[in-house]
Each structure stands twice: as C-alpha cells, then as structure tokens.
Scaffold this motif. Structure first.
Motif, PDB file in Angstrom:
ATOM      1  N   ALA A  95      10.475  27.396  -4.232  1.00 45.80           N
ATOM      2  CA  ALA A  95       9.982  26.681  -3.051  1.00 45.80           C
ATOM      3  C   ALA A  95      10.971  26.694  -2.018  1.00 45.80           C
ATOM      4  N   ARG A  96      10.825  25.969  -0.871  1.00 47.27           N
ATOM      5  CA  ARG A  96      11.681  25.848   0.351  1.00 47.27           C
ATOM      6  C   ARG A  96      12.439  24.780   0.027  1.00 47.27           C
ATOM      7  N   MET A  97      13.857  24.825   0.540  1.00 40.62           N
ATOM      8  CA  MET A  97      14.729  23.529   0.195  1.00 40.62           C
ATOM      9  C   MET A  97      14.372  22.431   1.215  1.00 40.62           C
ATOM     10  N   ARG A  98      14.142  21.307   0.766  1.00 35.32           N
ATOM     11  CA  ARG A  98      13.765  20.175   1.652  1.00 35.32           C
ATOM     12  C   ARG A  98      15.283  20.069   2.648  1.00 35.32           C
ATOM     13  N   TRP A  99      14.749  19.823   4.118  1.00 30.22           N
ATOM     14  CA  TRP A  99      15.795  19.721   4.904  1.00 30.22           C
ATOM     15  C   TRP A  99      16.907  18.588   4.782  1.00 30.22           C
ATOM     16  N   ALA A 100      16.604  17.749   4.119  1.00 31.10           N
ATOM     17  CA  ALA A 100      17.528  16.719   3.658  1.00 31.10           C
ATOM     18  C   ALA A 100      18.613  17.163   2.496  1.00 31.10           C
ATOM     19  N   ARG A 101      18.311  18.070   1.949  1.00 28.54           N
ATOM     20  CA  ARG A 101      18.970  18.438   0.734  1.00 28.54           C
ATOM     21  C   ARG A 101      19.765  19.548   1.196  1.00 28.54           C
ATOM     22  N   LEU A 102      19.308  20.324   2.146  1.00 32.72           N
ATOM     23  CA  LEU A 102      19.928  21.449   3.035  1.00 32.72           C
ATOM     24  C   LEU A 102      21.116  20.860   3.869  1.00 32.72           C
ATOM     25  N   LEU A 103      20.841  19.713   4.433  1.00 35.06           N
ATOM     26  CA  LEU A 103      21.869  19.181   5.096  1.00 35.06           C
ATOM     27  C   LEU A 103      23.157  18.806   4.305  1.00 35.06           C
ATOM     28  N   LYS A 104      22.877  18.118   3.320  1.00 37.23           N
ATOM     29  CA  LYS A 104      23.773  17.781   2.228  1.00 37.23           C
ATOM     30  C   LYS A 104      24.597  18.782   1.824  1.00 37.23           C
ATOM     31  N   ARG A 105      23.647  20.095   1.315  1.00 37.23           N
ATOM     32  CA  ARG A 105      24.525  21.222   0.899  1.00 37.23           C
ATOM     33  C   ARG A 105      25.477  21.866   1.854  1.00 37.23           C
ATOM     34  N   VAL A 106      24.874  21.987   2.972  1.00 34.41           N
ATOM     35  CA  VAL A 106      25.614  22.756   4.053  1.00 34.41           C
ATOM     36  C   VAL A 106      26.684  21.969   4.816  1.00 34.41           C
ATOM     37  N   PHE A 107      26.295  20.619   5.329  1.00 35.71           N
ATOM     38  CA  PHE A 107      27.310  19.895   5.979  1.00 35.71           C
ATOM     39  C   PHE A 107      27.769  18.759   5.356  1.00 35.71           C
ATOM     40  N   HIS A 108      27.669  18.427   4.050  1.00 39.86           N
ATOM     41  CA  HIS A 108      27.854  17.309   3.320  1.00 39.86           C
ATOM     42  C   HIS A 108      27.346  16.023   4.107  1.00 39.86           C
ATOM     43  N   ASP A 143      24.460  13.192   3.547  1.00 33.34           N
ATOM     44  CA  ASP A 143      23.586  12.852   2.805  1.00 33.34           C
ATOM     45  C   ASP A 143      22.750  11.751   3.526  1.00 33.34           C
ATOM     46  N   VAL A 144      21.487  12.049   4.226  1.00 31.32           N
ATOM     47  CA  VAL A 144      20.695  11.504   5.007  1.00 31.32           C
ATOM     48  C   VAL A 144      19.860  10.466   4.338  1.00 31.32           C
ATOM     49  N   GLU A 145      20.046  10.468   2.888  1.00 30.23           N
ATOM     50  CA  GLU A 145      19.052   9.586   1.828  1.00 30.23           C
ATOM     51  C   GLU A 145      19.899   8.547   1.146  1.00 30.23           C
ATOM     52  N   ARG A 146      21.161   8.400   1.604  1.00 30.55           N
ATOM     53  CA  ARG A 146      22.195   7.511   1.079  1.00 30.55           C
ATOM     54  C   ARG A 146      22.832   6.696   2.206  1.00 30.55           C
ATOM     55  N   CYS A 147      22.619   5.382   2.217  1.00 27.99           N
ATOM     56  CA  CYS A 147      23.118   4.333   2.924  1.00 27.99           C
ATOM     57  C   CYS A 147      24.542   4.181   2.870  1.00 27.99           C
ATOM     58  N   ALA A 148      25.195   3.844   4.019  1.00 29.32           N
ATOM     59  CA  ALA A 148      26.809   3.577   3.911  1.00 29.32           C
ATOM     60  C   ALA A 148      27.007   2.560   2.877  1.00 29.32           C
ATOM     61  N   CYS A 149      26.336   1.613   2.623  1.00 20.06           N
ATOM     62  CA  CYS A 149      26.435   0.712   1.537  1.00 20.06           C
ATOM     63  C   CYS A 149      26.255   1.165   0.164  1.00 20.06           C
ATOM     64  N   GLY A 150      25.913   2.484   0.255  1.00 22.40           N
ATOM     65  CA  GLY A 150      25.441   2.926  -1.093  1.00 22.40           C
ATOM     66  C   GLY A 150      24.156   2.875  -1.667  1.00 22.40           C
ATOM     67  N   GLY A 151      23.104   2.213  -0.963  1.00 26.34           N
ATOM     68  CA  GLY A 151      21.919   2.079  -1.365  1.00 26.34           C
ATOM     69  C   GLY A 151      20.964   3.264  -1.010  1.00 26.34           C
ATOM     70  N   GLN A 152      19.717   3.641  -1.487  1.00 20.83           N
ATOM     71  CA  GLN A 152      19.023   4.673  -1.386  1.00 20.83           C
ATOM     72  C   GLN A 152      18.211   4.458  -0.178  1.00 20.83           C
ATOM     73  N   LEU A 153      18.062   5.501   0.721  1.00 19.89           N
ATOM     74  CA  LEU A 153      17.180   5.605   1.941  1.00 19.89           C
ATOM     75  C   LEU A 153      15.979   6.426   1.643  1.00 19.89           C
ATOM     76  N   LYS A 154      15.035   6.043   2.395  1.00 20.09           N
ATOM     77  CA  LYS A 154      13.753   6.721   2.201  1.00 20.09           C
ATOM     78  C   LYS A 154      13.253   7.458   3.508  1.00 20.09           C
ATOM     79  N   ILE A 155      13.111   8.590   3.468  1.00 19.43           N
ATOM     80  CA  ILE A 155      12.721   9.293   4.904  1.00 19.43           C
ATOM     81  C   ILE A 155      11.123   9.057   5.056  1.00 19.43           C
ATOM     82  N   LEU A 156      10.922   8.458   6.201  1.00 17.81           N
ATOM     83  CA  LEU A 156       9.570   8.271   6.543  1.00 17.81           C
ATOM     84  C   LEU A 156       9.138   9.426   7.349  1.00 17.81           C
ATOM     85  N   ALA A 157       9.671  10.124   8.171  1.00 17.25           N
ATOM     86  CA  ALA A 157       9.134  10.932   9.218  1.00 17.25           C
ATOM     87  C   ALA A 157      10.176  12.103   9.597  1.00 17.25           C
TER      88      ALA A 157
END
Length: 90
Positions: free
Chosen positions: A25-38, A40-54
């Motif tokens: 499968a194609r890699m999700r863009w959020a995982r690609l950002l984490k892998r290439v640029f380090h 993590d758009v799914e993690r809040c600065a406070c350590g909580g989990q974020l959910k991508i809505l759109a």
C-alpha cells in the motif's frame, strides 16, 4: 526420497501497509512526514494523540485559507544560483 518444497516469500510489514491482494500500500502522508522529516503530526506537544480529520488538497481552498490567515498563498521565489569555486580541490 525427500524433497525441498519452496515456500512463497513471507512479507513482514506493519499493519495497514498491505492491500488484501498482497500488493504494498502507499504510505500515509502523516507517516511519510514522520519518516522523512521527523515530524509527528499525530502527536501533540503535550504527548497526547491527535487525530487527522481532513487533508485539504484543493488549491483554491488552500489559497483561501492562507489568505484569510494573512499568510502568503504563493511559494517564495527560488534563490539565485551561487557560483562555487573548486580551486581548492586537489
């Protein structure tokens, strides 16, 4: 007489990274950002989990949002090419 029966290669992949037909499968863009640029758009600065809505991909909508926020809607111009001297190379 005993024979060796070759088995199909086993693909070890992360969950959600393989289609039902076995194709990668194609890699999700959020995982690609984490892998290439380090990033993590799914993690809040406070350590909580974020959910991508759109994911907004329509250029007209993107320009409208950036303009409303007072941000540049165009990419910055490319910098001029700098000349590099290689005289010091041996």
């Amino acid at each position: 007489m005993y024979g060796v029966i070759p088995q199909p290669a086993r693909k070890d992949s992360a969950p959600g990274q393989e289609h039902t037909q076995g194709q990668a499968a194609r890699m999700r863009w959020a995982r690609l950002l984490k892998r290439v640029f380090h990033i993590d758009v799914e993690r809040c600065a406070c350590g909580g989990q974020l959910k991508i809505l759109a994911a907004i991909e329509e250029p007209v909508v993107i320009v409208g949002i950036l303009t409303h926020l007072g941000l540049a809607a165009r990419a910055p111009p490319l910098a001029a090419v700098r000349e590099c001297s290689l005289d010091y190379a041996a």
